[in-house]
Write a protein that holds these residues in place. Structure first.
Motif, short mmCIF file in Angstrom:
data_model
loop_
_atom_site.label_atom_id
_atom_site.label_comp_id
_atom_site.label_asym_id
_atom_site.label_seq_id
_atom_site.Cartn_x
_atom_site.Cartn_y
_atom_site.Cartn_z
N LEU A 8 7.12 44.21 45.36
CA LEU A 8 7.12 42.76 45.15
C LEU A 8 8.40 42.17 45.72
N THR A 9 8.26 41.03 46.35
CA THR A 9 9.46 40.34 46.81
C THR A 9 10.09 39.61 45.63
N ARG A 10 11.31 39.17 45.82
CA ARG A 10 12.01 38.43 44.76
C ARG A 10 11.22 37.16 44.39
N ASN A 11 10.69 36.49 45.39
CA ASN A 11 9.92 35.27 45.16
C ASN A 11 8.65 35.57 44.36
N GLN A 12 7.96 36.66 44.68
CA GLN A 12 6.75 37.03 43.95
C GLN A 12 7.07 37.35 42.49
N LYS A 13 8.18 38.04 42.25
CA LYS A 13 8.58 38.34 40.87
C LYS A 13 8.88 37.07 40.10
N ILE A 15 7.66 34.09 40.63
CA ILE A 15 6.39 33.40 40.38
C ILE A 15 5.66 34.04 39.21
N LEU A 16 5.61 35.38 39.18
CA LEU A 16 4.93 36.06 38.08
C LEU A 16 5.62 35.82 36.75
N LYS A 17 6.95 35.80 36.75
CA LYS A 17 7.69 35.54 35.51
C LYS A 17 7.41 34.14 34.99
N ALA A 18 7.38 33.17 35.88
CA ALA A 18 7.09 31.79 35.48
C ALA A 18 5.66 31.68 34.96
#
Length: 41
Positions: A8-13, A15-18
């Motif tokens: 996972l990229t930092r951006n994907q992580k 997004i998932l956390k949000a």
């Protein structure tokens, strides 16, 4: 032993956390959390 590659990229992580924070369906929260937990620290 080779270090594990991040899938996972930092951006994907982020997004998932949000999504996890704002999701009301607890089954979906569990699925999101399981994906986040697979990611090496």
């Amino acid at each position: 032993m080779q270090p594990e590659a991040n899938f996972l990229t930092r951006n994907q992580k982020d997004i998932l956390k949000a999504r996890h924070r704002h999701e009301r369906d607890k089954r979906l929260c569990d699925r999101i959390k399981s994906i986040l937990l697979l990611e090496p620290v």
